[in-house]
Design a protein around this motif. Structure first.
Motif, mmCIF file in Angstrom:
data_model
loop_
_atom_site.group_PDB
_atom_site.id
_atom_site.type_symbol
_atom_site.label_atom_id
_atom_site.label_comp_id
_atom_site.label_asym_id
_atom_site.label_seq_id
_atom_site.Cartn_x
_atom_site.Cartn_y
_atom_site.Cartn_z
ATOM 1 N N GLU A 247 1.040 -1.237 0.018
ATOM 2 C CA GLU A 247 -0.016 0.105 -0.085
ATOM 3 C C GLU A 247 0.945 1.352 0.057
ATOM 4 O O GLU A 247 0.415 2.236 -0.270
ATOM 5 C CB GLU A 247 -0.795 0.082 1.187
ATOM 6 C CG GLU A 247 -2.014 1.158 1.190
ATOM 7 C CD GLU A 247 -3.114 0.536 1.992
ATOM 8 O OE1 GLU A 247 -4.208 1.663 1.897
ATOM 9 O OE2 GLU A 247 -3.098 -0.197 2.849
ATOM 10 N N GLN A 251 0.415 4.614 -2.164
ATOM 11 C CA GLN A 251 0.562 6.274 -1.616
ATOM 12 C C GLN A 251 1.591 7.096 -2.100
ATOM 13 O O GLN A 251 1.211 8.121 -2.208
ATOM 14 C CB GLN A 251 0.583 5.894 0.078
ATOM 15 C CG GLN A 251 -0.720 5.169 0.674
ATOM 16 C CD GLN A 251 -0.299 4.880 2.119
ATOM 17 O OE1 GLN A 251 0.575 4.970 2.472
ATOM 18 N NE2 GLN A 251 -1.360 4.536 2.818
ATOM 19 N N TRP A 301 -6.940 -2.368 -1.324
ATOM 20 C CA TRP A 301 -7.058 -1.220 -1.719
ATOM 21 C C TRP A 301 -6.626 -1.006 -3.004
ATOM 22 O O TRP A 301 -7.149 0.093 -3.667
ATOM 23 C CB TRP A 301 -5.537 -0.499 -0.856
ATOM 24 C CG TRP A 301 -4.481 -1.480 -0.688
ATOM 25 C CD1 TRP A 301 -4.130 -2.496 0.070
ATOM 26 C CD2 TRP A 301 -3.389 -1.384 -1.903
ATOM 27 N NE1 TRP A 301 -2.926 -3.107 -0.117
ATOM 28 C CE2 TRP A 301 -2.511 -2.466 -1.477
ATOM 29 C CE3 TRP A 301 -3.121 -0.746 -2.901
ATOM 30 C CZ2 TRP A 301 -1.317 -2.947 -1.900
ATOM 31 C CZ3 TRP A 301 -1.726 -1.167 -3.619
ATOM 32 C CH2 TRP A 301 -1.007 -2.020 -3.388
ATOM 33 N N LYS A 304 -10.010 -0.195 -5.928
ATOM 34 C CA LYS A 304 -10.655 1.250 -6.114
ATOM 35 C C LYS A 304 -10.120 1.313 -7.669
ATOM 36 O O LYS A 304 -10.570 2.371 -8.352
ATOM 37 C CB LYS A 304 -10.014 2.110 -5.271
ATOM 38 C CG LYS A 304 -8.584 2.392 -5.316
ATOM 39 C CD LYS A 304 -7.882 3.338 -4.168
ATOM 40 C CE LYS A 304 -8.251 2.918 -2.844
ATOM 41 N NZ LYS A 304 -7.895 4.059 -1.802
#
Length: 329
Positions: A247, A251, A301, A304
């Motif tokens: 993740e 980010q 995640w 999306k």
């Protein structure tokens, strides 16, 4: 200078896009510096590197090259297009697109020019990318091909050259489905390679753009050829495979992660269509089922991205109905 009778001001125009990893860039420019002459032009595009002090020092050391700076990372293709526009204004006979993590053998440019002229400047050419210099190196990429799951794979990656090629294969360029975008040698007479852009599709920030280019050129009957006798060392960087993404990558580098995952779908929808792609690649449907099950269980995640995939499908269907045209200038 051109064998076709055209008049050119410079021989080779070289485009290299930079984003951080400045130590790698310095190594590449050091070997490139030994190959270029006053007949060539080099354009470097910095895509928002964060270490400004090191960048300033590098610009001073390689002051003979032309530099462009972007305040943010515009993407691999967009950076190259900036440089290519400048190089075409300089009236170069050949254009060479490079990654920032390469080492070149002596006579590299002369060899590319010689091979291109042997093909009457009708091919896009690339060298054999290897992990280290030597007579029988380990291959990094001998071109790209789509596997049964519609994944771009570097041909013969990890094999010794002697295991992949015999001596007779060195005589002429080997036609490949696509070339790794780390090194692309393009005669200016072929430009632009597509109606909406000079080389790469503008929708591709990074990743899969070289495979898509191969499919586009195949449709336009412009051959891409590998030169197995010409070796360039590729110190490969970039993102890991899906199972290694975390993740934090999403980010810190969302555009890169999007490109690594979404560009494959854009290429699928653009060149085959949703259903035709499943027909041409029968392993694709079970692969996608397994892949998204893995994402659901281990990397939720990334879910999306599903709306973005549907949006890409809509965009590419519109593109099929309204193909891009060449805009003057």
């Amino acid at each position: 200078m051109s064998s076709s009778g055209d008049s050119y001001t410079f021989r080779v125009g070289i485009s290299l896009v930079i984003h951080n990893r400045l130590q790698e860039v310095e190594k590449t420019l050091g070997t490139l510096e030994e190959e270029v002459s006053d007949l060539d032009r080099v354009c470097l595009v910095d895509n928002g590197s964060t270490n400004r002090e090191s960048l300033i020092q590098m610009k001073k050391r390689f002051h003979q090259f032309h530099w462009m700076e972007n305040m943010q990372n515009m993407g691999f293709g967009a950076g190259h297009h900036q440089a290519l526009n400048w190089l075409m204004d300089q009236n170069c006979q050949y254009l060479l697109l490079l990654n920032p993590d390469l080492s070149f053998p002596k006579g590299f440019l002369d060899s590319l020019i010689h091979e291109s002229r042997r093909q009457e400047d009708h091919w896009v050419l690339g060298p054999l990318l290897v992990h280290e210099a030597g007579d029988d190196p380990v291959i990094d990429s001998a071109g790209l091909e789509l596997d049964g799951c519609f994944r771009a794979r570097d041909c013969f990656q990890g094999k010794k050259k002697s295991e992949a090629f015999n001596d007779s294969a060195d005589v002429n360029p080997l036609k490949v489905q696509a070339l790794c975008g780390a090194v692309l040698f393009i005669p200016s007479r072929l430009m632009p390679l597509r109606p909406e852009a000079l080389v790469f599709s503008p929708e591709y920030f990074a990743y899969f753009e070289d495979m898509e280019l191969g499919l586009e050129l195949e449709r336009r009957r412009v051959p891409m050829g590998l030169l197995p006798h010409l070796h360039v060392v590729h110190r490969r960087g970039g993102l890991s495979r899906l199972q290694n993404l975390v993740e934090k990558d999403w980010q810190s580098r969302p555009n890169a992660v999007r490109g690594a995952i979404l560009n494959r779908y854009r290429t699928w929808f653009r060149h085959f269509g949703l259903l035709a792609g499943l027909f041409h690649y029968p392993k694709l449907l079970p692969y996608e089922w397994i892949r998204w099950t893995f994402i659901l269980l281990h990397k939720p995640w990334l879910l999306k991205l599903i709306p973005e995939i549907l949006h890409i499908l809509k965009e590419e269907r519109f593109r099929m109905r309204h193909p891009p045209i060449r805009i003057p200038g």
